[in-house]
Scaffold this motif. Structure first.
Motif, PDB file in Angstrom:
ATOM      1  N   GLU A 127      25.597  38.003  39.200  1.00 19.94           N
ATOM      2  CA  GLU A 127      24.972  39.337  39.670  1.00 19.94           C
ATOM      3  C   GLU A 127      23.690  39.659  38.948  1.00 19.94           C
ATOM      4  N   ASN A 128      23.717  39.123  37.684  1.00 20.85           N
ATOM      5  CA  ASN A 128      22.259  39.390  36.800  1.00 20.85           C
ATOM      6  C   ASN A 128      21.181  38.441  37.186  1.00 20.85           C
ATOM      7  N   ALA A 129      21.623  37.271  37.861  1.00 20.56           N
ATOM      8  CA  ALA A 129      20.741  36.192  38.026  1.00 20.56           C
ATOM      9  C   ALA A 129      19.275  36.642  38.900  1.00 20.56           C
ATOM     10  N   PRO A 130      19.557  37.303  39.988  1.00 20.44           N
ATOM     11  CA  PRO A 130      18.479  37.828  40.807  1.00 20.44           C
ATOM     12  C   PRO A 130      17.684  38.975  40.267  1.00 20.44           C
ATOM     13  N   LEU A 131      18.216  39.509  39.172  1.00 19.83           N
ATOM     14  CA  LEU A 131      17.608  40.632  38.563  1.00 19.83           C
ATOM     15  C   LEU A 131      16.605  40.393  37.545  1.00 19.83           C
ATOM     16  N   TYR A 132      16.626  39.138  36.869  1.00 23.98           N
ATOM     17  CA  TYR A 132      15.932  38.691  35.720  1.00 23.98           C
ATOM     18  C   TYR A 132      14.308  38.409  36.463  1.00 23.98           C
TER      19      TYR A 132
ATOM     20  N   VAL B  44      34.649  38.431  50.016  1.00 27.60           N
ATOM     21  CA  VAL B  44      33.375  37.790  49.431  1.00 27.60           C
ATOM     22  C   VAL B  44      32.522  39.054  49.071  1.00 27.60           C
ATOM     23  N   ASP B  45      32.358  39.304  47.726  1.00 31.82           N
ATOM     24  CA  ASP B  45      31.520  40.256  47.288  1.00 31.82           C
ATOM     25  C   ASP B  45      29.964  39.844  47.144  1.00 31.82           C
ATOM     26  N   VAL B  46      29.128  40.467  47.984  1.00 31.49           N
ATOM     27  CA  VAL B  46      27.712  39.960  48.137  1.00 31.49           C
ATOM     28  C   VAL B  46      26.613  41.099  47.374  1.00 31.49           C
ATOM     29  N   SER B  47      27.346  42.111  46.678  1.00 30.71           N
ATOM     30  CA  SER B  47      26.483  42.918  46.203  1.00 30.71           C
ATOM     31  C   SER B  47      25.739  42.599  44.909  1.00 30.71           C
ATOM     32  N   ASN B  48      24.601  43.540  44.740  1.00 29.62           N
ATOM     33  CA  ASN B  48      23.649  43.304  43.336  1.00 29.62           C
ATOM     34  C   ASN B  48      23.771  44.604  42.753  1.00 29.62           C
ATOM     35  N   GLY B  49      23.387  44.642  41.519  1.00 29.35           N
ATOM     36  CA  GLY B  49      23.169  46.013  40.832  1.00 29.35           C
ATOM     37  C   GLY B  49      21.442  46.173  41.005  1.00 29.35           C
ATOM     38  N   VAL B  50      21.162  47.511  40.380  1.00 27.19           N
ATOM     39  CA  VAL B  50      19.963  47.770  40.261  1.00 27.19           C
ATOM     40  C   VAL B  50      19.190  47.442  39.001  1.00 27.19           C
ATOM     41  N   ARG B  51      19.939  47.005  38.002  1.00 35.86           N
ATOM     42  CA  ARG B  51      19.452  46.573  36.659  1.00 35.86           C
ATOM     43  C   ARG B  51      20.453  45.557  36.015  1.00 35.86           C
TER      44      ARG B  51
ATOM     45  N   THR C 288      42.220  38.186  47.403  1.00 31.61           N
ATOM     46  CA  THR C 288      41.328  37.242  46.525  1.00 31.61           C
ATOM     47  C   THR C 288      39.919  37.447  46.627  1.00 31.61           C
ATOM     48  N   ILE C 289      39.267  37.698  45.407  1.00 28.69           N
ATOM     49  CA  ILE C 289      37.729  38.268  45.199  1.00 28.69           C
ATOM     50  C   ILE C 289      36.841  36.794  44.885  1.00 28.69           C
ATOM     51  N   VAL C 290      36.146  36.735  45.620  1.00 26.86           N
ATOM     52  CA  VAL C 290      35.129  35.624  45.417  1.00 26.86           C
ATOM     53  C   VAL C 290      33.611  36.197  45.459  1.00 26.86           C
ATOM     54  N   LYS C 291      32.771  36.055  44.466  1.00 23.88           N
ATOM     55  CA  LYS C 291      31.360  36.388  44.346  1.00 23.88           C
ATOM     56  C   LYS C 291      30.553  35.161  45.061  1.00 23.88           C
ATOM     57  N   GLY C 292      29.588  35.782  45.969  1.00 23.76           N
ATOM     58  CA  GLY C 292      28.750  34.704  46.423  1.00 23.76           C
ATOM     59  C   GLY C 292      27.789  35.475  47.134  1.00 23.76           C
ATOM     60  N   PHE C 293      26.554  34.760  47.747  1.00 25.53           N
ATOM     61  CA  PHE C 293      25.575  35.068  48.665  1.00 25.53           C
ATOM     62  C   PHE C 293      24.659  36.106  48.026  1.00 25.53           C
TER      63      PHE C 293
ATOM     64  N   GLN D 231      30.453  44.086  39.430  1.00 29.86           N
ATOM     65  CA  GLN D 231      30.983  44.838  40.554  1.00 29.86           C
ATOM     66  C   GLN D 231      31.984  43.961  41.290  1.00 29.86           C
ATOM     67  N   ALA D 232      31.958  42.613  41.155  1.00 29.60           N
ATOM     68  CA  ALA D 232      33.192  41.910  41.856  1.00 29.60           C
ATOM     69  C   ALA D 232      34.481  42.287  40.983  1.00 29.60           C
ATOM     70  N   GLU D 233      34.307  42.140  39.775  1.00 36.94           N
ATOM     71  CA  GLU D 233      35.694  42.702  38.982  1.00 36.94           C
ATOM     72  C   GLU D 233      36.219  44.007  39.410  1.00 36.94           C
ATOM     73  N   GLN D 234      35.145  45.124  39.619  1.00 36.02           N
ATOM     74  CA  GLN D 234      35.563  46.448  40.092  1.00 36.02           C
ATOM     75  C   GLN D 234      36.085  46.393  41.478  1.00 36.02           C
ATOM     76  N   LEU D 235      35.819  45.513  42.315  1.00 37.56           N
ATOM     77  CA  LEU D 235      36.331  45.225  43.676  1.00 37.56           C
ATOM     78  C   LEU D 235      37.797  44.690  43.574  1.00 37.56           C
TER      79      LEU D 235
END
Length: 489
Positions: free
Chosen positions: A200-205, A112-119, A139-144, A127-131
């Motif tokens: 990943e962009n959702a919390p950055l807007y 589970v990738d929980v990371s966020n970008g800075v912009r 098996t990669i899942v993006k969440g949280f 970042q999940a696709e990079q992981l």
């Protein structure tokens, strides 16, 4: 009582029950966390409180153990990755490469990738696709990533309940969704891992839905403020040499705010009228509105709240007007003039009535607008059914617009017919403000005409011009039975 019995704990059976209940359910996955940052600690606390067994992987487990709850096992990253069934990767993306040595033990496990970008990242990859590139056998899942560490630790009562999840494996998403529900959150499936960039962009807007309404409010404020300065400050200075620049901080702002509030409130209901006119013109509801109108319809809530803000500020500024030193000087000067000319009574009947009606209409308009603002809150709106919400936003909304328009008309009174009010051959501000609200109210009145309202109701029930569509209309004269009607236009 024998000494041996006294040494036994009184709550021995209760302790055994708690110890037995702390054993994890075989169906419940053992959750691993790689990383020891703020989010990792909050996640461990919440998972333990939700009944999960947690193992934390750290490069320095002895130093990090004190930061986590006692129920969580803090060990090396290799041990944590080996034991866990579901692994949260709570590291910054630039540190993903340090986990490459765990590729073999993490093979086949959900990460589970929980990371966020800075912009905001519009180009990708996420970042999940990079992981996923670094761990092709996992098996990669993006969440949280859309909730903060504080929200994770304290629970959804102090933050958003939704957790956005995306991934290519249904089983992995189902497992993570189960964990999210156990923690008190509501998982929302966003689709495949290709949607991770959007997640990943959702919390950055920064208030994306407020950009256009905020710009419209600012532009209207600048326009009316400049117009009021030209009309009421510069004109006396140019024509009579009278210095009225002291009005800029308070009085000019107070005159500008209701102008913006009324125009913004009219802009809330104007797109609905345009949409109705387009449907009448097209003769169908199955045709997409233009993009500009579709966006305008989606901004109505924000436009209404901006209108309420300006109206509330206008009320506060109006209450502060008598507190100004300039107002006190004017009052003393007027009193001195009356004494000098020997005037005992300065009562003007029509001005008294104008002020009484003007204030009453303004208070009612602000009250209705406050009710609209409260109904737009999710906690209030969710408690209303569709008919109640429509009644407040439509019927009471138009009532607020009508009352605010009446407030402005009473403010103007007979000033529109006074040539002295047209400074630099420009009309008074309230005349400019009244144009759009009056057009909206007249348009709404036209749509209530029986012939127009009936045709619009038919269109919204599926009737189409030029088509033979059979639909059912309620027949009140037939005891609630139905009759069929066919359009043959």
């Amino acid at each position: 009582m024998p000494l041996e019995e006294m040494k036994k704990p009184l709550l021995q059976s209760r302790i055994r029950t708690l110890e037995a209940s702390s054993v994890s359910d075989p169906v419940t996955p053992l959750v691993g966390i790689l990383g020891t940052g703020d989010f990792s600690r909050s996640l461990a606390h919440r998972l333990v409180a939700s009944g999960y067994q947690v193992v934390v992987g750290s490069r320095t487990p002895k130093r990090s153990a004190a930061l986590f709850p006692e129920e969580a096992e803090v060990t090396t990253q290799l041990d944590a990755a080996t034991q866990a069934d579901l692994v949260f990767v709570a590291l910054f993306p630039e540190h993903y490469s340090t986990l490459v040595g765990l590729r073999q033990v993490l093979a086949g496990k959900p990460l589970v990738d929980v990371s966020n970008g800075v912009r905001v990242n519009r180009d990708g990859p996420s970042q999940a696709e990079q992981l996923a590139v670094l761990f092709p056998e996992s098996t990669i899942v993006k969440g949280f990533n859309v909730i903060s560490a504080w929200t994770v630790q304290t629970g959804p009562r102090d933050g958003s309940r939704q957790v956005l999840i995306c991934g290519d494996s249904r089983a992995a998403k189902a497992s993570l969704s189960q964990v999210a529900r156990a923690m008190g959150f509501v998982p929302v499936d966003m689709g495949l891992l290709s949607s991770a960039l959007e997640v990943e962009n959702a919390p950055l807007y920064l208030f994306p839905a407020w950009h256009t309404p905020a710009r419209a409010t600012l532009l209207l404020f600048v326009f009316f403020y400049a117009f009021n300065i030209l009309h009421d400050v510069l004109h006396p200075y140019v024509t009579a040499g009278k210095n009225s620049f002291y009005k800029l901080p308070v009085e000019m702002v107070n005159v500008t705010l209701p102008s913006v509030a009324l125009v913004m409130l009219a802009l809330v209901y104007l797109p609905g009228l345009l949409a109705a006119l387009l449907q009448l013109s097209w003769g169908t509801k199955y045709r997409r509105f233009p993009d500009w109108l579709d966006g305008w319809l989606q901004w109505r809530k924000q436009l209404g709240l901006c209108s309420f803000l300006c109206a509330a500020l206008h009320a506060v500024y109006s209450l502060c007007l008598p507190m100004r030193r300039s107002a006190r000087y004017k009052l003393l000067n007027e009193a001195f003039k009356q004494v000098k000319v020997g005037l005992d009574v300065s009562w003007v009947e029509d001005q008294v009535w104008r002020m009484e009606l003007y204030l009453s209409a303004g208070i009612l308009a602000l009250g209705l607008l406050s009710l609209l603002a409260l109904a737009s809150l999710p906690s209030v709106g969710n408690a209303l059914n569709w008919r109640e919400f429509t009644f407040i936003q439509s019927r009471l909304g138009y009532s607020a617009l009508a009352m605010a328009t009446l407030h402005t008309l009473l403010y103007g009174w007979d000033r529109a017919f006074d040539p002295a009010r047209y400074h630099f051959y420009l009309p008074p501000t309230f005349l400019l403000v009244l144009v759009l609200p009056c057009c909206v109210l007249l348009g709404r009145l036209a749509l209530t005409a029986p012939c127009v309202a009936r045709r619009l109701a038919q269109i919204r029930r599926g009737w189409e011009k030029g088509s033979h569509i059979r639909f059912t209309l309620p027949d009140e004269d037939n005891g609630g039975l139905s009759r069929e009607d066919v359009s043959r236009v």
